[in-house]
Write a protein that holds these residues in place. Structure first.
Motif, PDB file in Angstrom:
ATOM      1  N   THR A  47       1.013  -2.618   5.325  1.00 54.39           N
ATOM      2  CA  THR A  47      -0.360  -3.021   5.628  1.00 54.39           C
ATOM      3  C   THR A  47      -1.197  -3.059   4.361  1.00 54.39           C
ATOM      4  OG1 THR A  47      -0.264  -2.069   7.852  1.00 54.39           O
ATOM      5  CG2 THR A  47      -2.456  -2.449   6.916  1.00 54.39           C
ATOM      6  N   VAL A  48      -1.862  -4.183   4.159  1.00 56.78           N
ATOM      7  CA  VAL A  48      -2.860  -4.312   3.100  1.00 56.78           C
ATOM      8  C   VAL A  48      -4.221  -4.208   3.769  1.00 56.78           C
ATOM      9  CG1 VAL A  48      -3.861  -5.798   1.336  1.00 56.78           C
ATOM     10  CG2 VAL A  48      -1.384  -5.774   1.681  1.00 56.78           C
ATOM     11  N   SER A  49      -4.938  -3.154   3.428  1.00 53.79           N
ATOM     12  CA  SER A  49      -6.249  -2.944   4.045  1.00 53.79           C
ATOM     13  C   SER A  49      -7.303  -3.780   3.336  1.00 53.79           C
ATOM     14  CB  SER A  49      -6.637  -1.466   3.995  1.00 53.79           C
ATOM     15  OG  SER A  49      -5.678  -0.671   4.676  1.00 53.79           O
ATOM     16  N   SER A  50      -8.384  -4.051   4.058  1.00 57.03           N
ATOM     17  CA  SER A  50      -9.477  -4.816   3.471  1.00 57.03           C
ATOM     18  C   SER A  50     -10.015  -4.076   2.255  1.00 57.03           C
ATOM     19  CB  SER A  50     -10.588  -5.011   4.507  1.00 57.03           C
ATOM     20  OG  SER A  50     -11.657  -5.731   3.960  1.00 57.03           O
ATOM     21  N   GLY A  51     -10.140  -4.770   1.127  1.00 57.16           N
ATOM     22  CA  GLY A  51     -10.647  -4.168  -0.099  1.00 57.16           C
ATOM     23  C   GLY A  51      -9.577  -3.621  -1.020  1.00 57.16           C
ATOM     24  N   ASP A  52      -8.319  -3.602  -0.574  1.00 56.16           N
ATOM     25  CA  ASP A  52      -7.234  -3.119  -1.437  1.00 56.16           C
ATOM     26  C   ASP A  52      -7.060  -4.044  -2.641  1.00 56.16           C
ATOM     27  OD1 ASP A  52      -6.660  -0.938   0.062  1.00 56.16           O
ATOM     28  OD2 ASP A  52      -4.751  -1.655   0.846  1.00 56.16           O
ATOM     29  N   SER A  53      -6.914  -3.452  -3.823  1.00 51.84           N
ATOM     30  CA  SER A  53      -6.647  -4.216  -5.043  1.00 51.84           C
ATOM     31  C   SER A  53      -5.149  -4.427  -5.202  1.00 51.84           C
ATOM     32  CB  SER A  53      -7.193  -3.476  -6.255  1.00 51.84           C
ATOM     33  OG  SER A  53      -6.475  -2.254  -6.439  1.00 51.84           O
ATOM     34  N   MET A  54      -4.786  -5.351  -6.087  1.00 49.67           N
ATOM     35  CA  MET A  54      -3.374  -5.583  -6.349  1.00 49.67           C
ATOM     36  C   MET A  54      -2.731  -4.339  -6.952  1.00 49.67           C
ATOM     37  SD  MET A  54      -1.027  -7.857  -5.907  1.00 49.67           S
ATOM     38  CE  MET A  54      -1.803  -9.487  -5.832  1.00 49.67           C
ATOM     39  N   THR A  55      -3.496  -3.610  -7.757  1.00 48.20           N
ATOM     40  CA  THR A  55      -2.973  -2.387  -8.369  1.00 48.20           C
ATOM     41  C   THR A  55      -2.643  -1.352  -7.305  1.00 48.20           C
ATOM     42  OG1 THR A  55      -4.240  -2.749 -10.402  1.00 48.20           O
ATOM     43  CG2 THR A  55      -3.483  -0.504  -9.969  1.00 48.20           C
ATOM     44  N   ARG A  56      -3.561  -1.186  -6.337  1.00 43.80           N
ATOM     45  CA  ARG A  56      -3.317  -0.219  -5.267  1.00 43.80           C
ATOM     46  C   ARG A  56      -2.105  -0.622  -4.426  1.00 43.80           C
ATOM     47  NH1 ARG A  56      -8.229   1.573  -1.488  1.00 43.80           N
ATOM     48  NH2 ARG A  56      -8.763   2.565  -3.475  1.00 43.80           N
ATOM     49  N   VAL A  57      -1.997  -1.913  -4.123  1.00 45.72           N
ATOM     50  CA  VAL A  57      -0.872  -2.404  -3.332  1.00 45.72           C
ATOM     51  C   VAL A  57       0.440  -2.178  -4.074  1.00 45.72           C
ATOM     52  CG1 VAL A  57       0.219  -4.495  -2.429  1.00 45.72           C
ATOM     53  CG2 VAL A  57      -2.214  -4.083  -2.023  1.00 45.72           C
ATOM     54  N   ALA A  58       0.451  -2.513  -5.373  1.00 42.12           N
ATOM     55  CA  ALA A  58       1.666  -2.355  -6.170  1.00 42.12           C
ATOM     56  C   ALA A  58       2.080  -0.888  -6.245  1.00 42.12           C
ATOM     57  CB  ALA A  58       1.454  -2.931  -7.562  1.00 42.12           C
ATOM     58  N   ASN A  59       1.111   0.000  -6.480  1.00 41.90           N
ATOM     59  CA  ASN A  59       1.427   1.426  -6.566  1.00 41.90           C
ATOM     60  C   ASN A  59       1.961   1.962  -5.238  1.00 41.90           C
ATOM     61  OD1 ASN A  59       0.695   1.596  -9.250  1.00 41.90           O
ATOM     62  ND2 ASN A  59      -1.427   2.170  -8.799  1.00 41.90           N
ATOM     63  N   SER A  60       1.392   1.493  -4.117  1.00 43.24           N
ATOM     64  CA  SER A  60       1.871   1.931  -2.796  1.00 43.24           C
ATOM     65  C   SER A  60       3.309   1.504  -2.575  1.00 43.24           C
ATOM     66  CB  SER A  60       0.978   1.358  -1.695  1.00 43.24           C
ATOM     67  OG  SER A  60      -0.340   1.866  -1.790  1.00 43.24           O
ATOM     68  N   LEU A  61       3.621   0.259  -2.938  1.00 43.68           N
ATOM     69  CA  LEU A  61       4.991  -0.227  -2.798  1.00 43.68           C
ATOM     70  C   LEU A  61       5.941   0.531  -3.718  1.00 43.68           C
ATOM     71  CD1 LEU A  61       4.334  -4.065  -2.507  1.00 43.68           C
ATOM     72  CD2 LEU A  61       5.296  -2.592  -0.737  1.00 43.68           C
ATOM     73  N   GLY A  62       5.432   0.896  -4.884  1.00 42.43           N
ATOM     74  CA  GLY A  62       6.256   1.699  -5.799  1.00 42.43           C
ATOM     75  C   GLY A  62       6.565   3.063  -5.229  1.00 42.43           C
ATOM     76  N   GLU A  63       5.569   3.703  -4.599  1.00 41.12           N
ATOM     77  CA  GLU A  63       5.771   5.019  -3.993  1.00 41.12           C
ATOM     78  C   GLU A  63       6.759   4.959  -2.835  1.00 41.12           C
ATOM     79  OE1 GLU A  63       1.884   6.224  -2.900  1.00 41.12           O
ATOM     80  OE2 GLU A  63       1.213   6.538  -4.977  1.00 41.12           O
ATOM     81  N   LEU A  64       6.804   3.802  -2.154  1.00 44.15           N
ATOM     82  CA  LEU A  64       7.740   3.634  -1.043  1.00 44.15           C
ATOM     83  C   LEU A  64       9.145   3.274  -1.516  1.00 44.15           C
ATOM     84  CD1 LEU A  64       5.436   1.630   1.398  1.00 44.15           C
ATOM     85  CD2 LEU A  64       6.234   3.983   1.698  1.00 44.15           C
TER      86      LEU A  64
END
Length: 346
Positions: A47-64
């Motif tokens: 899930t990409v939440s409203s307001g999420d930056s590309m950096t936040r998305v990339a870091n989340s995928l990295g943690e997963l």
């Protein structure tokens, strides 16, 4: 001295160009490399939440464990001018896609869609309860919010039957209200279309009365091919001034008091919906009617039957006279009543 300086400067420029080329090639290579998923046969609900930056998305995928070198993915996004173009929503990320394909999924808005089905024959109360409980729909509606919605749709009185049963697709966090608004608009469109193509000589004053009839047909029909015949019986009874005498209207009029069985007292109880007592149609629909039921109400089959009784397998026996009907009732409801008796097909 100047010559030496020029050579040094030229060397730095060449080194810089080579570095840029190497970086470009490295990024291009990285973009075409597949994700290293924890399991190559898995897919990831993300899930990409409203307001999420590309950096936040990339870091989340990295943690997963789905994205190696998240910072490089962000650089790739910036180089391709996609860092600010990510769409919020739920995504289903398949294993094996490349980093560039993942970037394209995010920036092209290939979000995951969910669905909810509003079922023919269900009441509005049942529909709203199902929508409010759907895990992917947001903003459940209480009674006050529902009344506000009905007012905004210019629905006066009982809103039963004014919404169209169908399967509706939506993105995660769509509101319950948005589904109901789409359903209302769809019903308005279908009813207008069917009314414009109706048969001649029908005993309805307006499309709303046809919708009321369609709801009766919907509730009484066990098999689809009987819709037109059931509509024909009801229309002929209306034309002859006979009471419709259909059990689903009694049940609807009882509301929460109905617990699965209809007594003789209930059949005699005067409610606005008891068609054993009132003449003509009930004041509103009693359930959601689909296009097929609406079409049947507006194209009833010709014939002479005035009665029908459930046979217990989902079909009905149709009779022309009361004497024939009484014999059928005795046969199917008393003498041969099945242990697995049901009035509709399952």
């Amino acid at each position: 001295m100047l010559k030496k300086l020029l050579f040094t400067l030229a060397g730095l420029i060449i080194a810089g160009v080579l570095a840029v080329v190497v970086l470009w090639k490295a990024l291009d290579w990285y973009g075409n490399q597949p994700l290293v998923a924890p399991n190559v046969e898995d897919s990831l609900e993300f899930t990409v939440s409203s307001g999420d930056s590309m950096t936040r998305v990339a870091n989340s995928l990295g943690e997963l464990g789905w994205l190696q070198y998240p910072e490089v993915f962000v650089v790739l996004a910036r180089i391709e001018k996609a860092a600010g173009g990510i769409h919020a929503g739920d995504y289903l990320i398949p294993a094996g896609i490349t980093h560039r394909e993942l970037l394209d999924i995010f920036t092209s808005g290939q979000v995951r869609y969910y669905d909810v089905t509003l079922v023919e024959g269900h009441t509005l109360k049942e529909v709203v309860a199902a929508l409010n409980q759907h895990e992917k729909l947001s903003s459940p509606l209480d009674e006050e919010a529902l009344q506000s919605l009905y007012q905004s749709l210019d629905i006066e009185g009982n809103p039963e039957g004014r919404f169209y049963p169908d399967t509706y697709f939506f993105q995660a966090d769509a509101s319950v209200e948005s589904i109901l608004r789409r359903s209302y608009k769809r019903m308005d469109s279908v009813l207008k279309e069917e009314w414009e193509n109706r048969a001649e000589g029908l005993p309805y004053k307006n499309p709303y009365e046809a919708l009321i009839m369609a709801s009766l047909v919907e509730k009484e029909t066990g098999v689809t091919y009987e819709r037109g015949e059931i509509a024909g019986v009801f229309v002929r009874r209306l034309e002859k001034g006979m009471r419709l005498q259909t059990d689903p209207t009694v049940i609807y009029g009882l509301g929460d008091r109905y617990q699965g069985n209809i007594s003789r007292r209930m059949l005699r109880e005067p409610t606005p919906y008891n068609t054993y007592v009132i003449r003509g149609l009930p004041p509103t629909p009693i359930a959601m009617a689909g296009r097929e039921a609406i079409h049947a109400a507006l194209h009833p089959e010709d014939g002479k039957s005035l009665y029908f009784v459930a046979k217990g397998d989902g079909t009905h026996y149709f009779s022309k006279t009361l004497a024939e009907h009484n014999r059928a009732v005795r046969k199917y409801q008393i003498e041969q009543r099945r242990q697995d008796y049901r009035s509709t097909v399952q």
